[in-house]
Design a protein around this motif. Structure first.
Motif, PDB file in Angstrom:
ATOM      1  N   ILE A 202       0.956  -1.263  -0.086  1.00 29.75           N
ATOM      2  CA  ILE A 202      -0.085   0.092   0.120  1.00 29.75           C
ATOM      3  C   ILE A 202       0.870   1.251   0.035  1.00 29.75           C
ATOM      4  CG2 ILE A 202      -1.988  -1.123   1.246  1.00 29.75           C
ATOM      5  CD1 ILE A 202      -0.906  -0.272   3.850  1.00 29.75           C
ATOM      6  N   ASP A 203       0.169   2.241  -0.681  1.00 29.40           N
ATOM      7  CA  ASP A 203       1.275   3.554  -0.546  1.00 29.40           C
ATOM      8  C   ASP A 203       0.882   4.562   0.463  1.00 29.40           C
ATOM      9  OD1 ASP A 203      -1.157   4.819  -1.320  1.00 29.40           O
ATOM     10  OD2 ASP A 203      -0.388   5.457  -3.311  1.00 29.40           O
ATOM     11  N   PHE A 204       0.413   4.138   1.551  1.00 33.79           N
ATOM     12  CA  PHE A 204       0.101   5.000   2.746  1.00 33.79           C
ATOM     13  C   PHE A 204       0.224   4.338   4.141  1.00 33.79           C
ATOM     14  CE2 PHE A 204      -3.723   2.462   0.923  1.00 33.79           C
ATOM     15  CZ  PHE A 204      -4.125   2.107   1.910  1.00 33.79           C
ATOM     16  N   HIS A 205       0.189   5.179   5.127  1.00 30.68           N
ATOM     17  CA  HIS A 205       0.576   4.549   6.352  1.00 30.68           C
ATOM     18  C   HIS A 205      -0.604   3.752   7.086  1.00 30.68           C
ATOM     19  CE1 HIS A 205       4.346   6.849   7.135  1.00 30.68           C
ATOM     20  NE2 HIS A 205       3.878   7.451   6.213  1.00 30.68           N
ATOM     21  N   VAL A 206      -0.525   2.761   7.696  1.00 23.03           N
ATOM     22  CA  VAL A 206      -1.334   1.916   8.567  1.00 23.03           C
ATOM     23  C   VAL A 206      -0.936   1.766   9.890  1.00 23.03           C
ATOM     24  CG1 VAL A 206      -2.757  -0.100   8.919  1.00 23.03           C
ATOM     25  CG2 VAL A 206      -2.476   0.854   6.149  1.00 23.03           C
ATOM     26  N   VAL A 207      -1.818   2.186  10.900  1.00 24.46           N
ATOM     27  CA  VAL A 207      -1.559   1.911  12.312  1.00 24.46           C
ATOM     28  C   VAL A 207      -2.641   0.780  12.762  1.00 24.46           C
ATOM     29  CG1 VAL A 207      -0.949   2.659  14.377  1.00 24.46           C
ATOM     30  CG2 VAL A 207      -0.123   3.834  12.545  1.00 24.46           C
ATOM     31  N   MET A 208      -2.492  -0.103  13.335  1.00 32.21           N
ATOM     32  CA  MET A 208      -3.467  -0.935  13.928  1.00 32.21           C
ATOM     33  C   MET A 208      -3.277  -1.185  15.436  1.00 32.21           C
ATOM     34  SD  MET A 208      -4.033  -4.127  10.778  1.00 32.21           S
ATOM     35  CE  MET A 208      -2.379  -4.224  10.468  1.00 32.21           C
ATOM     36  N   LEU A 209      -4.221  -0.573  15.983  1.00 32.28           N
ATOM     37  CA  LEU A 209      -4.203  -0.856  17.476  1.00 32.28           C
ATOM     38  C   LEU A 209      -5.177  -2.071  17.967  1.00 32.28           C
ATOM     39  CD1 LEU A 209      -3.620  -0.195  20.382  1.00 32.28           C
ATOM     40  CD2 LEU A 209      -5.284   1.399  20.426  1.00 32.28           C
ATOM     41  N   PHE A 210      -4.804  -3.174  18.524  1.00 32.69           N
ATOM     42  CA  PHE A 210      -5.574  -4.376  18.737  1.00 32.69           C
ATOM     43  C   PHE A 210      -6.274  -4.440  19.925  1.00 32.69           C
ATOM     44  CE2 PHE A 210      -2.193  -5.626  15.326  1.00 32.69           C
ATOM     45  CZ  PHE A 210      -3.109  -6.200  14.579  1.00 32.69           C
ATOM     46  N   GLY A 211      -7.619  -4.762  19.777  1.00 36.69           N
ATOM     47  CA  GLY A 211      -8.421  -5.301  20.978  1.00 36.69           C
ATOM     48  C   GLY A 211      -8.599  -6.608  21.314  1.00 36.69           C
ATOM     49  N   GLY A 212      -7.780  -7.291  20.427  1.00 34.90           N
ATOM     50  CA  GLY A 212      -7.863  -8.632  20.954  1.00 34.90           C
ATOM     51  C   GLY A 212      -6.652  -9.543  20.081  1.00 34.90           C
ATOM     52  N   GLY A 213      -6.830 -10.804  20.367  1.00 36.75           N
ATOM     53  CA  GLY A 213      -5.788 -11.869  19.575  1.00 36.75           C
ATOM     54  C   GLY A 213      -5.645 -13.074  20.176  1.00 36.75           C
ATOM     55  N   PRO A 214      -4.443 -13.600  19.691  1.00 36.95           N
ATOM     56  CA  PRO A 214      -3.368 -13.300  18.826  1.00 36.95           C
ATOM     57  C   PRO A 214      -3.505 -13.225  17.459  1.00 36.95           C
ATOM     58  CG  PRO A 214      -3.071 -15.660  19.455  1.00 36.95           C
ATOM     59  CD  PRO A 214      -4.306 -14.914  20.277  1.00 36.95           C
TER      60      PRO A 214
ATOM     61  N   GLY B  75       4.857   1.150   1.075  1.00 38.20           N
ATOM     62  CA  GLY B  75       5.696   0.623   0.263  1.00 38.20           C
ATOM     63  C   GLY B  75       6.049  -0.907   0.864  1.00 38.20           C
ATOM     64  N   GLN B  76       5.866  -0.952   2.251  1.00 36.91           N
ATOM     65  CA  GLN B  76       6.072  -2.177   2.857  1.00 36.91           C
ATOM     66  C   GLN B  76       5.249  -3.471   2.314  1.00 36.91           C
ATOM     67  OE1 GLN B  76       6.324  -1.083   7.197  1.00 36.91           O
ATOM     68  NE2 GLN B  76       8.428  -1.595   6.858  1.00 36.91           N
ATOM     69  N   VAL B  77       5.836  -4.329   2.212  1.00 31.64           N
ATOM     70  CA  VAL B  77       4.931  -5.600   1.909  1.00 31.64           C
ATOM     71  C   VAL B  77       4.343  -6.314   2.819  1.00 31.64           C
ATOM     72  CG1 VAL B  77       5.202  -8.010   0.784  1.00 31.64           C
ATOM     73  CG2 VAL B  77       6.599  -6.192  -0.257  1.00 31.64           C
ATOM     74  N   HIS B  78       3.370  -6.527   2.935  1.00 32.49           N
ATOM     75  CA  HIS B  78       2.386  -7.212   3.904  1.00 32.49           C
ATOM     76  C   HIS B  78       1.209  -8.199   3.523  1.00 32.49           C
ATOM     77  CE1 HIS B  78      -1.408  -4.710   4.712  1.00 32.49           C
ATOM     78  NE2 HIS B  78      -0.956  -4.370   3.724  1.00 32.49           N
ATOM     79  N   ARG B  79       0.692  -8.799   4.662  1.00 31.92           N
ATOM     80  CA  ARG B  79      -0.312  -9.740   4.149  1.00 31.92           C
ATOM     81  C   ARG B  79      -1.128 -10.043   5.386  1.00 31.92           C
ATOM     82  NH1 ARG B  79       2.242 -14.825   2.497  1.00 31.92           N
ATOM     83  NH2 ARG B  79       2.528 -15.026   4.678  1.00 31.92           N
ATOM     84  N   PHE B  80      -2.328 -10.077   5.164  1.00 30.60           N
ATOM     85  CA  PHE B  80      -3.365 -10.240   6.573  1.00 30.60           C
ATOM     86  C   PHE B  80      -3.360 -11.872   6.718  1.00 30.60           C
ATOM     87  CE2 PHE B  80      -4.548  -6.230   5.499  1.00 30.60           C
ATOM     88  CZ  PHE B  80      -5.201  -5.595   6.615  1.00 30.60           C
ATOM     89  N   SER B  81      -3.690 -12.276   7.872  1.00 30.59           N
ATOM     90  CA  SER B  81      -3.618 -13.631   8.075  1.00 30.59           C
ATOM     91  C   SER B  81      -5.282 -13.948   8.099  1.00 30.59           C
ATOM     92  CB  SER B  81      -3.304 -13.929   9.787  1.00 30.59           C
ATOM     93  OG  SER B  81      -3.742 -15.162  10.014  1.00 30.59           O
ATOM     94  N   PRO B  82      -5.376 -15.088   7.277  1.00 31.63           N
ATOM     95  CA  PRO B  82      -6.963 -15.637   7.099  1.00 31.63           C
ATOM     96  C   PRO B  82      -7.332 -16.310   8.208  1.00 31.63           C
ATOM     97  CG  PRO B  82      -5.367 -16.951   5.656  1.00 31.63           C
ATOM     98  CD  PRO B  82      -4.591 -15.955   6.402  1.00 31.63           C
TER      99      PRO B  82
END
Length: 304
Positions: free
Chosen positions: A61-73, A96-103
């Motif tokens: 993605i060409d933008f910033h993402v900040v995720m604050l988690f309320g659960g997990g892992p 520009g960072q490569v990333h992938r969500f966990s299904p």
């Protein structure tokens, strides 16, 4: 409204394949409230930045993402490294960072996205927005988390309030509120990186000391005293570097040496024990069995 905006925004825009074949997706500014260069709201399920970029597929993605988690892992890949976040942790993904969500992970909490250029240059520099050397995974203390949550809540209220100010003032207030949050976040990231460097340095000294002394010294307190650290500091550093306790690290090294001697020499078992710091053969056998579920004799016999 924030939930819908965040979830819908990930379906807009287009993308280009990079030189490595990984597609990059732009910030969908047309779907932001008021068309501003940021969004903040609840994380949703089944989201994607674009219809052609499923969550589990590697993309940029060409933008910033900040995720604050309320659960997990939650397991999330960033630049081909896997990070595991849980409640109270943050992930900061830069353009520009490569990333992938966990299904297989359920994403719960608050997500902030921001278009490059939304903040002035002075703020960008002060907040380290492009410090790619800083760790993506951040684990704030209780007080730090409370400050970040309060700041992010305020930012979300300002983002959703489009009726009390004209757009120009609304955008200015958003920039100020966003800056306040990012300054807290940048301080956390920088201090986390410094703590990591200190922990690595402490662990390196401990590891070298264990390598020199494991045959005679199995005491965590003795290593801490010799290195000039408190036991608590040593525990934190070794856990950060290896995920185990100093005692566990020492024991693992002792067991490894014992296995080597049992496998590659004809020394009697009592002599093997003495060589790794156990003058009493019975104590050595008990220690070896605790860590391997085998007696030294059985281990040696299995190799024959």
């Amino acid at each position: 409204m924030a939930d819908r905006t965040i979830q819908d925004s990930t379906r807009g825009g287009g993308g280009d394949d990079g030189v490595d074949g990984i597609r990059t997706f732009p910030f969908p500014i047309e779907l932001s409230v008021g068309g501003v260069g940021m969004q903040v709201g609840a994380m949703g399920t089944g989201r994607t930045w674009h219809a052609d970029a499923p969550l589990e597929r590697v993309h940029r993605i060409d933008f910033h993402v900040v995720m604050l988690f309320g659960g997990g892992p939650v397991r999330h890949m960033i630049d081909f490294a896997e990070y595991e976040a849980t409640a109270g942790d943050l992930l900061w993904i830069r353009p520009g960072q490569v990333h992938r969500f966990s299904p297989t992970s359920e994403y719960r909490g608050t997500v902030l996205t921001m278009q490059p250029g939304f903040l002035p240059r002075a703020t960008v520099e002060a907040t380290g927005l492009y410090r790619y050397d800083l760790p993506p995974l951040l684990r704030p203390s209780g007080a730090q988390l409370a400050g970040l949550e309060a700041s992010l809540d305020q930012l979300q209220r300002e983002y959703e309030d489009t009726s009390t100010l004209p757009l120009s003032l609304h955008t200015s207030v958003l920039r100020h509120s966003l800056t306040a949050f990012l300054l807290r976040l940048a301080h956390l990231a920088a201090s986390s990186a410094e703590a990591g460097r200190r922990a690595e340095s402490t662990f390196t000294l401990f590891r070298d000391a264990v390598e020199k002394g494991f045959a005679t010294n199995h005491s965590v307190s003795a290593y801490a005293d010799a290195l000039g650290y408190s036991r608590r500091t040593l525990v934190r550093a070794v856990r950060a570097a290896t995920g185990e306790t100093p005692k566990g690290f020492i024991d693992k090294r002792v067991v490894l040496e014992a296995k080597r001697l049992l496998a590659h020499t004809d020394l009697p078992i009592g002599r093997v024990g003495a060589a790794v710091g156990f003058p009493d053969a019975a104590n050595f056998s008990k220690f070896f069995h605790q860590h391997t579920d085998m007696t030294p004799a059985a281990f040696r016999a299995e190799l024959l």
